[in-house]
Design a protein around this motif. Structure first.
Motif: not given
Length: 350
Positions: A93-102, A105-112, A116-118, A254-259
């Motif tokens: 799951l981590a690999q899929v999340l990181v690949d999807g975020g990159n 666009g890691p510079g976008t809210q969703y991609g970042a 982070q979740f990955g 959760q703390r990081q996502m709160g930012n």
């Protein structure tokens, strides 16, 4: 010639055992019965083997839900091959999340957030690996060794005892038939009777020796239970550590996502579970008066902690009494010539 005589003797012995076993099954031959304490030891060994197998199977299914993977690991273990190193589901799951975020666009809210979740899921996968390794080393491997070595030794000695018992009963039958033949035909077969008596003495000695060997191994099940308890505690500690570390990792996430601004922020930690309610132990309907001696059924196995106490086996019947001055939670248990303190909570007064 000696070899042929040995083969003939072995064939005769096998035939006698087969004949004795068959006649016992159809009710035409007497069978030496084992004492109740020994039978309880046998039943406890069978229960221990059965439940250890069931517990191992379910723990392995929890640690590795895929039955094909479990089978592959089992085969590799039997062939002394190193098990294949696999990623956990969290790591996949981590690999899929990181690949999807990159990709998004890691510079976008969703991609970042996906990246982070990955990264957090990758940490979770590593923690899961450590937990599985600890569980196999500290719990599964020792219990499997118990089944593969200790229980197989017990089964082997029990089989030898069954064979010695068949030889003993067969010898008893020979002696009875010889004496009956002498009485019915009024003939002198003193030599036949003498040989039958000698054979019976040897069979009885062999049976008694094997009985003691088997009994000693069966009594060792108590030690195995104590060892399994320590292994169980280690498994619980490993699982508690895994969950505590996992909770900390998710709290950090959760703390990081709160930012992140917007709907991703402000994630509240889950509510803690309510504390378990204590249940009062059931009160006993029967009480034991001082100087009474009555029968009691043992509810659970109990291992004596010192020479003043008496070890118990579940379902056995003993006699108990309460002498003056003894702790009200204890009584004196009597089994034949054995006597010692036993906890009242382990008994059902009859």
């Amino acid at each position: 010639m000696d070899k042929l005589k040995g083969m003939a003797s072995d064939a005769e012995t096998f035939w006698n055992r087969t004949k004795q076993y068959t006649e016992e099954k159809i009710g035409n031959a007497e069978k030496t019965e084992l004492d109740a304490h020994f039978e309880n030891l046998l039943q406890r060994a069978d229960r221990t083997k059965s439940w250890t197998e069931k517990i191992l199977a379910r723990v392995e299914a929890v640690l590795q839900p895929n039955p094909n993977t479990r089978l592959e690991d089992y085969v590799n273990e039997k062939l002394d091959r190193r098990p294949r190193d696999r990623d956990t589901n969290a790591e996949f799951l981590a690999q899929v999340l990181v690949d999807g975020g990159n990709e998004l666009g890691p510079g976008t809210q969703y991609g970042a957030a996906l990246v982070q979740f990955g990264q957090t899921e990758r940490k979770m996968g590593q923690l899961e690996r450590e937990f599985i390794h600890a569980a196999y080393s500290n719990f599964i491997a020792p219990l499997r060794k118990f089944l593969d070595e200790d229980m197989k030794t017990i089964q082997k000695e029990r089989k030898s005892l069954d064979i010695k018992r068949l030889d003993l009963d067969s010898s008893k039958g020979k002696l009875r038939r010889a004496k009956s033949m002498e009485a019915q035909r009024n003939v002198d077969i003193e030599e036949v009777i003498k040989n039958a008596e000698a054979e019976l003495r040897i069979a009885q000695t062999d049976f008694d020796r094997q009985y003691e060997i088997t009994k000693l191994l069966l009594e060792g099940i108590s030690t195995a239970h104590s060892t399994h308890l320590e292994r169980l505690k280690e498994f619980i500690d490993s699982q508690q550590t895994f969950y505590a570390q996992s909770s900390q990792v998710m709290t950090d996430l959760q703390r990081q996502m709160g930012n992140f601004p917007g709907s991703l922020g402000g994630i509240l930690p889950p509510n803690s579970a309510p504390p378990p309610t204590s249940v009062a132990p059931p009160s006993k309907e029967k009480t034991l008066q001082q100087s009474d001696r009555q029968k009691a059924k043992v509810l659970y196995d109990y291992d004596a902690s010192d020479a003043s106490e008496l070890s118990l086996l579940s379902d056995e019947i003993i006699q108990v009494y309460s002498p003056p001055g003894i702790d009200p939670e204890w009584v004196i248990g009597v089994r034949g010539t054995q006597e010692g303190k036993v906890p009242l909570a382990y008994l059902e007064l009859l």
